[in-house]
Enzyme design. Structure first.
Site, PDB file in Angstrom:
ATOM      1  N   ASP A 145      -5.364  -3.980  -0.553  1.00  0.00           N
ATOM      2  CA  ASP A 145      -4.534  -3.272  -1.530  1.00  0.00           C
ATOM      3  C   ASP A 145      -5.297  -3.012  -2.821  1.00  0.00           C
ATOM      4  OD1 ASP A 145      -1.950  -2.394  -1.165  1.00  0.00           O
ATOM      5  OD2 ASP A 145      -1.045  -4.373  -1.447  1.00  0.00           O
ATOM      6  N   LYS A 192      -5.455   0.372   0.557  1.00  0.00           N
ATOM      7  CA  LYS A 192      -4.081   0.904   0.467  1.00  0.00           C
ATOM      8  C   LYS A 192      -3.759   1.146  -0.996  1.00  0.00           C
ATOM      9  CE  LYS A 192      -0.179  -1.697   1.149  1.00  0.00           C
ATOM     10  NZ  LYS A 192       0.524  -1.574  -0.149  1.00  0.00           N
ATOM     11  N   ASP A 224      -1.393  -7.001  -2.389  1.00  0.00           N
ATOM     12  CA  ASP A 224      -1.369  -7.534  -3.757  1.00  0.00           C
ATOM     13  C   ASP A 224      -0.154  -8.446  -3.946  1.00  0.00           C
ATOM     14  OD1 ASP A 224       0.546  -5.540  -3.779  1.00  0.00           O
ATOM     15  OD2 ASP A 224      -0.179  -4.551  -5.592  1.00  0.00           O
ATOM     16  N   SER A 225       0.658  -8.593  -2.880  1.00  0.00           N
ATOM     17  CA  SER A 225       1.711  -9.625  -2.887  1.00  0.00           C
ATOM     18  C   SER A 225       1.081 -11.001  -3.060  1.00  0.00           C
ATOM     19  CB  SER A 225       2.517  -9.564  -1.585  1.00  0.00           C
ATOM     20  OG  SER A 225       1.657  -9.570  -0.454  1.00  0.00           O
ATOM     21  N   GLU A 241       8.339   1.653   2.576  1.00  0.00           N
ATOM     22  CA  GLU A 241       9.010   0.407   2.185  1.00  0.00           C
ATOM     23  C   GLU A 241      10.459   0.636   1.769  1.00  0.00           C
ATOM     24  OE1 GLU A 241       6.777  -2.271  -0.273  1.00  0.00           O
ATOM     25  OE2 GLU A 241       8.496  -3.620  -0.537  1.00  0.00           O
ATOM     26  N   GLU A 300      -0.474   2.739  -3.691  1.00  0.00           N
ATOM     27  CA  GLU A 300       0.933   3.137  -3.785  1.00  0.00           C
ATOM     28  C   GLU A 300       1.066   4.509  -4.445  1.00  0.00           C
ATOM     29  OE1 GLU A 300       3.324   0.131  -5.708  1.00  0.00           O
ATOM     30  OE2 GLU A 300       2.612  -1.447  -4.350  1.00  0.00           O
TER      31      GLU A 300
HETATM   32  O1  KIV Z   1       1.330  -6.362  -1.045  1.00  0.00           O
HETATM   33  C1  KIV Z   1       1.842  -6.351   0.078  1.00  0.00           C
HETATM   34  O2  KIV Z   1       1.924  -7.376   0.773  1.00  0.00           O
HETATM   35  C2  KIV Z   1       2.352  -5.075   0.562  1.00  0.00           C
HETATM   36  C3  KIV Z   1       3.226  -5.095   1.769  1.00  0.00           C
HETATM   37  C4  KIV Z   1       4.463  -5.833   1.503  1.00  0.00           C
HETATM   38  C5  KIV Z   1       3.448  -3.743   2.304  1.00  0.00           C
HETATM   39  O3  KIV Z   1       2.079  -4.070  -0.013  1.00  0.00           O
END
Ligand code: KIV
Length: 274
Positions: free
Chosen positions: A88, A118, A49-50, A187, A120
């Site tokens: 994510d 994924k 989600d980056s 992280e 969190e």
């Molecule tokens: O969103 C992302 O790119 C991430 C990584 C930095 C682990 O969660």
């Protein structure tokens, strides 16, 4: 049978089995073309989600939506053939209840074709992770610094520098592993804590700013390519694409301004790119 069956994609159980073995190589990608390049060398492609920051210039990952993740997850699946693609789950799509999480994850798996999701969170997400994994959703956890919690954390900083602070982070990691996650991102935690967590849990730990004590590493592709305007201190740059792109754009602009651009006879057939 699928026409793509000749190349077997890596799976969540394949990654789970790599605990303590060859380090797991992970990079982010959000597009079909970068996914094709990353796929040749990485075990996992994370559609992180980056993308909110990298593709859309947002300040945090909080505004990212499920539809944004599905669109880019689908693009990455089209561009890749071998790596496990993990998508994510964005903020607000899974935290309210385990049922909400299942509905959102099912959409991601069905609409992108990816191999895992994924999410969190540590102890407070363990019940949800167990619910998902027992219903066919492979989950990668994410503990330590959790960027979606920025509004309660206040700022991004490294964790576990002092041993007295380790307990809750260790408990989070154990809860995520115990709930059935096949791997977890760790992280921004200090090396001795990353080592301890990696020794304590039976699943691979994928570090980001968490040292070589983990079972693998993930970086944001644009950060390591020198394309992001700001990067965390731990990020090693393997390329300087920002200046190369700017030089190429400058050369192009100069040629167009001097009318040095080709007609259709130079355009087709297509030639190979990257
Ligand atoms: O969103 C992302 O790119 C991430 C990584 C930095 C682990 O969660």
């Amino acid at each position: 049978m699928s026409v793509q069956a000749e190349i077997k994609r890596l799976t969540a159980p394949d990654m789970r089995a790599r605990k303590g073995g060859e380090p797991i190589v992970v990079l982010t990608s959000y597009h079909a073309h970068t996914a094709q390049l990353v796929d040749r060398h990485c075990d996992i492609i994370l559609v992180g989600d980056s993308l909110g920051m990298v593709m859309h210039g947002l300040e945090t990952t909080v505004p990212v939506t499920l539809d944004m993740m599905i669109l880019q997850g689908h693009a990455v699946m089209r561009g890749s053939r071998r790596a496990l693609v993990v998508v994510d789950m964005p903020f607000g799509s899974y935290e309210a209840s385990k049922e909400q999480a299942f509905h959102s994850c099912a959409r991601v798996l069905k609409e992108t074709g990816c191999g895992a999701v994924k999410l969190e969170g540590g102890r407070h997400m363990a019940e949800t992770i167990a619910f998902l994994t027992s219903r066919g959703v492979p989950v990668m956890g994410h503990v330590g610094m959790t960027p979606q919690a920025i509004n309660t954390l206040g700022s991004f900083k490294a964790l576990g520098r002092v041993e007295a602070d380790w307990g809750p982070i260790e408990d989070d990691a154990k809860a995520v592993a115990g709930a059935g996650a096949f791997a977890m991102v760790v992280e921004a935690v200090a090396e001795p804590l990353a080592r301890k967590i990696s020794q304590q849990v039976a699943i691979p730990t994928i570090g980001i700013g968490a040292s070589a004590a983990c079972d693998g590493q993930v970086l944001v592709l644009e950060d390591m390519l020198g394309l992001s305007p700001r990067v965390p201190k731990f990020v090693k740059r393997y390329g300087e694409l920002g200046p190369s792109i700017e030089n190429a754009v400058k050369a192009y602009a100069a040629e167009v301004r001097s009318r040095a651009f080709p007609g259709p006879e130079h355009v087709y057939p297509m030639k190979p790119g990257a």
